[in-house]
Scaffold this active site. Structure first.
Site, PDB file in Angstrom:
ATOM      1  NE  ARG A 123      -4.279  -1.695   1.607  1.00  0.00           N
ATOM      2  CZ  ARG A 123      -4.544  -2.654   2.480  1.00  0.00           C
ATOM      3  NH1 ARG A 123      -3.872  -2.704   3.616  1.00  0.00           N
ATOM      4  NH2 ARG A 123      -5.459  -3.547   2.230  1.00  0.00           N
ATOM      5  CE  LYS A 145      -0.825  14.048 -14.888  1.00  0.00           C
ATOM      6  NZ  LYS A 145      -1.129  14.614 -16.224  1.00  0.00           N
ATOM      7  CD  GLU A 187       6.790  16.181 -22.925  1.00  0.00           C
ATOM      8  OE1 GLU A 187       6.185  17.175 -22.494  1.00  0.00           O
ATOM      9  OE2 GLU A 187       6.230  15.103 -23.199  1.00  0.00           O
ATOM     10  CE  LYS A 229       4.959  17.709 -14.386  1.00  0.00           C
ATOM     11  NZ  LYS A 229       4.973  16.504 -15.152  1.00  0.00           N
ATOM     12  CD  GLU A 239      -4.160  16.466 -16.009  1.00  0.00           C
ATOM     13  OE1 GLU A 239      -2.948  16.211 -15.865  1.00  0.00           O
ATOM     14  OE2 GLU A 239      -4.849  15.992 -16.904  1.00  0.00           O
ATOM     15  NE  ARG A 243       0.258  17.162 -13.242  1.00  0.00           N
ATOM     16  CZ  ARG A 243       0.888  16.361 -12.419  1.00  0.00           C
ATOM     17  NH1 ARG A 243       0.592  16.384 -11.142  1.00  0.00           N
ATOM     18  NH2 ARG A 243       1.841  15.544 -12.839  1.00  0.00           N
ATOM     19  CG  ASN A 247      -2.227  16.867 -20.378  1.00  0.00           C
ATOM     20  OD1 ASN A 247      -1.237  16.234 -20.004  1.00  0.00           O
ATOM     21  ND2 ASN A 247      -3.318  16.988 -19.646  1.00  0.00           N
ATOM     22  CG  HIS A 250       1.183  15.399 -23.936  1.00  0.00           C
ATOM     23  ND1 HIS A 250       1.873  16.590 -24.085  1.00  0.00           N
ATOM     24  CD2 HIS A 250       2.049  14.545 -23.331  1.00  0.00           C
ATOM     25  CE1 HIS A 250       3.085  16.450 -23.588  1.00  0.00           C
ATOM     26  NE2 HIS A 250       3.230  15.233 -23.122  1.00  0.00           N
ATOM     27  CG  HIS A 254      -1.184  10.546 -25.364  1.00  0.00           C
ATOM     28  ND1 HIS A 254      -1.800  10.848 -24.178  1.00  0.00           N
ATOM     29  CD2 HIS A 254       0.141  10.591 -25.106  1.00  0.00           C
ATOM     30  CE1 HIS A 254      -0.882  11.065 -23.243  1.00  0.00           C
ATOM     31  NE2 HIS A 254       0.303  10.923 -23.795  1.00  0.00           N
ATOM     32  CG  HIS A 268       6.031  10.871 -25.049  1.00  0.00           C
ATOM     33  ND1 HIS A 268       4.659  10.737 -25.073  1.00  0.00           N
ATOM     34  CD2 HIS A 268       6.279  11.939 -24.253  1.00  0.00           C
ATOM     35  CE1 HIS A 268       4.105  11.677 -24.316  1.00  0.00           C
ATOM     36  NE2 HIS A 268       5.070  12.420 -23.807  1.00  0.00           N
TER      37      HIS A 268
HETATM   38  N1  GLY Z   1       3.106  15.321 -18.121  1.00  0.00           N
HETATM   39  C1  GLY Z   1       2.006  16.087 -17.734  1.00  0.00           C
HETATM   40  C2  GLY Z   1       1.805  16.171 -16.256  1.00  0.00           C
HETATM   41  O1  GLY Z   1       2.646  15.718 -15.504  1.00  0.00           O
HETATM   42  O2  GLY Z   1       0.801  16.651 -15.821  1.00  0.00           O
END
Ligand code: GLY
Length: 373
Positions: A123, A145, A187, A229, A239, A243, A247, A250, A254, A268
């Protein structure tokens, strides 16, 4: 040179992001203060295991028991259920305890996979991110993330789970394959496009040197990116709002990655580069963004060797309908509607859930046919 320390303020889950160029030789000095137990397990892949002995000897000299798991296979294919199960089994077989710290030594794949394993084993085990790619240093290692890909798409299974520390040593970028480095650069550029036009301009001037190996430029770019960031994540960890600006490129990217099979065909960051062009292209078509800014983006991507369009990637199975369908399975869909990141210009991005479908379809169709706006 001393490390730059950026604190990420998340209450009792706060941690530091350290950026420097000799952090790994001094790993113990940075890591020991955040260890809950004198035991750590390093997980790396075949490319990044080369850095494990440096960390291991530094920690061992400080009295920490260190295990090194057999290196995982490099590549996005490792970020799946099968590898997660194997990693969890290996950790349990080593009788990890709740204070045992995992060290994720590698790029985004290792960071996401190990972070997710850390979130579920017993956990929750503490973990430290040691990102070794530009992409991981400026994006995936920061912000918690974690997750894996499934047949349905990228990062659809995972958890928000923060590391205890991020150690970004820009020296590790020196062994990075140039294509991977360029992919990570997409990025970096993203932060300029989102809300920092001065940084975009700085990258237009220094991006070439950065990619050619200029260590000071790399430190500066990683620092500026991580600062941006950290600011966004501190304000919106899970998010629920801003946040999602991270993206940018993205949602489209994606789709392309999924169509290309998450392999060498399209990395990517390359997908994000094309996705950022598509986002600005759509913004221009909607009358929101000056066409000159799109031209400027395309020009810079071309100068640094990143793709600006779908080009020869597509095959006969690709269509606007397939792309829309894949977009709809994005995890940011809310009430059946995709959240897009659009821009009023370089450094002026914003979120929109009201994109006219006809403009979107036309942009995708033109981009499949190689027609530029
Ligand atoms: N890569 C986007 C984020 O971490 O929110």
């Amino acid at each position: 040179m001393t490390a730059e320390i950026l604190p990420l303020d998340l209450g009792d889950r706060s941690y530091d992001i350290l950026i420097g160029d000799s952090l790994l030789t001094n790993a113990a000095a940075h890591m020991v203060p955040v260890l809950a137990q004198k035991r750590a397990i390093i997980v790396a892949d075949g490319n990044t295991a080369q850095y494990a002995p440096t960390i291991q000897s530094s920690l061992s000299a400080a009295g920490i028991a260190v295990d090194l798991l057999p290196p995982l296979e490099p590549g996005e294919g490792t970020k799946d259920f099968a590898h997660l199960m194997k990693l969890v089994d290996d950790l349990l077989a080593r009788r990890v305890e709740r204070g045992t710290t995992l060290v994720a030594l590698g790029g985004g794949v290792i960071g996401d996979l190990v972070g997710f394993a850390a979130s579920v084993v017993l956990r929750g085990l503490p973990f430290i991110q040691v990102p070794t790619t530009l992409l991981a240093q400026v994006d995936s290692s920061v912000g918690g993330k974690t997750g894996i890909n499934t047949d349905q798409g990228k990062n659809l299974v995972g958890a928000f789970y923060q590391p205890r520390l991020v150690l970004a040593d820009v020296k590790t970028l020196e062994t990075l394959d140039p294509r991977q480095l360029r992919s990570g650069y997409a990025e970096v550029l993203k932060y300029g496009l989102i809300d920092d036009p001065d940084f975009f301009q700085w990258l237009e001037i220094h991006g070439g040197a950065l990619l050619d190996g200029d260590r000071a430029a790399r430190r500066q770019a990683v620092l500026t990116s991580c600062r941006a960031k950290a600011r966004v994540v501190a304000a919106d960890e899970r998010e629920s709002g801003q946040r999602a600006l991270l993206n940018l490129g993205h949602t489209f990217g994606h789709v392309l990655e999924k169509l290309c099979g998450y392999g060498d065909r399209l990395l990517h960051g390359e997908a994000v580069a094309v996705g950022m062009v598509q986002a600005l292209d759509l913004s221009v078509r909607l009358g929101l963004c000056p066409a000159d800014d799109l031209t400027r983006l395309r020009r810079h991507l071309t100068v640094v060797g990143l793709p600006t369009g779908i080009g020869n990637l597509k095959d006969s199975s690709w269509s606007v309908e397939t792309m829309l369908d894949l977009m709809a399975s994005d995890k940011k869909v809310q009430d059946g509607r995709v959240t897009f990141v659009l821009a009023r210009g370089i450094g002026q991005s914003f979120l929109s859930r009201d994109v006219p479908i006809d403009s979107l379809k036309q942009m995708l169709s033109d981009s499949l046919n190689g027609d530029q706006s």
